[in-house]
Design an enzyme around this catalytic site. Sequence first.
Site, PDB file in Angstrom:
ATOM      1  N   HIS A 102      27.787 -12.831  48.268  1.00  0.00           N
ATOM      2  CA  HIS A 102      28.456 -12.770  46.968  1.00  0.00           C
ATOM      3  C   HIS A 102      28.038 -11.505  46.239  1.00  0.00           C
ATOM      4  CE1 HIS A 102      24.755 -15.152  46.552  1.00  0.00           C
ATOM      5  NE2 HIS A 102      24.627 -14.637  45.332  1.00  0.00           N
ATOM      6  N   HIS A 104      27.590 -10.004  42.481  1.00  0.00           N
ATOM      7  CA  HIS A 104      27.566 -10.245  41.034  1.00  0.00           C
ATOM      8  C   HIS A 104      28.250  -9.058  40.357  1.00  0.00           C
ATOM      9  CE1 HIS A 104      24.320 -13.409  40.998  1.00  0.00           C
ATOM     10  NE2 HIS A 104      23.996 -12.824  42.124  1.00  0.00           N
TER      11      HIS A 104
HETATM   12  P1  AMP Z   1      21.912 -15.307  43.921  1.00  0.00           P
HETATM   13  O1  AMP Z   1      20.616 -15.695  43.251  1.00  0.00           O
HETATM   14  O2  AMP Z   1      22.153 -13.838  44.030  1.00  0.00           O
HETATM   15  O3  AMP Z   1      22.067 -16.037  45.238  1.00  0.00           O
HETATM   16  O4  AMP Z   1      23.051 -15.827  42.934  1.00  0.00           O
HETATM   17  C1  AMP Z   1      23.588 -17.103  42.960  1.00  0.00           C
HETATM   18  C2  AMP Z   1      24.386 -17.264  41.691  1.00  0.00           C
HETATM   19  O5  AMP Z   1      25.264 -18.354  41.861  1.00  0.00           O
HETATM   20  C3  AMP Z   1      23.546 -17.548  40.433  1.00  0.00           C
HETATM   21  O6  AMP Z   1      23.789 -16.545  39.454  1.00  0.00           O
HETATM   22  C4  AMP Z   1      24.041 -18.927  39.989  1.00  0.00           C
HETATM   23  O7  AMP Z   1      24.095 -19.049  38.586  1.00  0.00           O
HETATM   24  C5  AMP Z   1      25.408 -18.998  40.619  1.00  0.00           C
HETATM   25  N1  AMP Z   1      25.910 -20.355  40.896  1.00  0.00           N
HETATM   26  C6  AMP Z   1      25.248 -21.348  41.540  1.00  0.00           C
HETATM   27  N2  AMP Z   1      26.035 -22.442  41.641  1.00  0.00           N
HETATM   28  C7  AMP Z   1      27.224 -22.113  41.069  1.00  0.00           C
HETATM   29  C8  AMP Z   1      28.448 -22.822  40.863  1.00  0.00           C
HETATM   30  N3  AMP Z   1      28.617 -24.090  41.281  1.00  0.00           N
HETATM   31  N4  AMP Z   1      29.454 -22.191  40.216  1.00  0.00           N
HETATM   32  C9  AMP Z   1      29.296 -20.917  39.793  1.00  0.00           C
HETATM   33  N5  AMP Z   1      28.173 -20.202  39.971  1.00  0.00           N
HETATM   34  C10 AMP Z   1      27.145 -20.780  40.600  1.00  0.00           C
END
Ligand code: AMP
Length: 140
Positions: A102, A104
């Site tokens: 993903h 950001h």
């Molecule tokens: P990372 O720490 O780079 O793996 O980022 C994961 C991101 O996913 C975090 O910023 C979370 O807030 C986001 N996240 C986790 N679960 C969900 C969800 N169900 N819907 C939207 N964002 C999510």
Amino acid sequence: MDFDTNCIFCKIANKVIPSTIIYEDEDVLAFLDVNPVTYGHTLVIPKKHYESFLSCPKDVLHKAFDLAQRIGQVQIKQLGAKGVNILTNCFEAAGQSIPHFHIHVIPRYEANDGFKLEMKELKNVNLPVLAAELKESLNK
Ligand code: AMP
Ligand code: ZN
């Protein structure tokens, strides 16, 4: 593997669980981060499961970054952001908590707006030695 049954982002991509989608096509999806660090914080994912940026096929990678660019442009134009940070964490050591690639896309409004990336200087690195090591692998 296209779909990992244990993966929350595969579930989002396949509408098994809800999310706030702002764009999708057959390959990529963008939705709002549920715990935003700034107003408009968005995640871009491929619909198929790839663990991280490092293992994502190039055609999909290009589509994901193309979408991230468009979202960044919209954050500036529509939300009045003054800047944008693009971040993709690869593996736990780098802060990746969900092992589905993903990006950001974080709109920025001011220096102290909720997002901070701290880069501390690493001292005493022999740059030519390091460069030689990296070049050898890159050119293999
Ligand atoms: P990372 O720490 O780079 O793996 O980022 C994961 C991101 O996913 C975090 O910023 C979370 O807030 C986001 N996240 C986790 N679960 C969900 C969800 N169900 N819907 C939207 N964002 C999510
Ligand atoms: Zn997944």
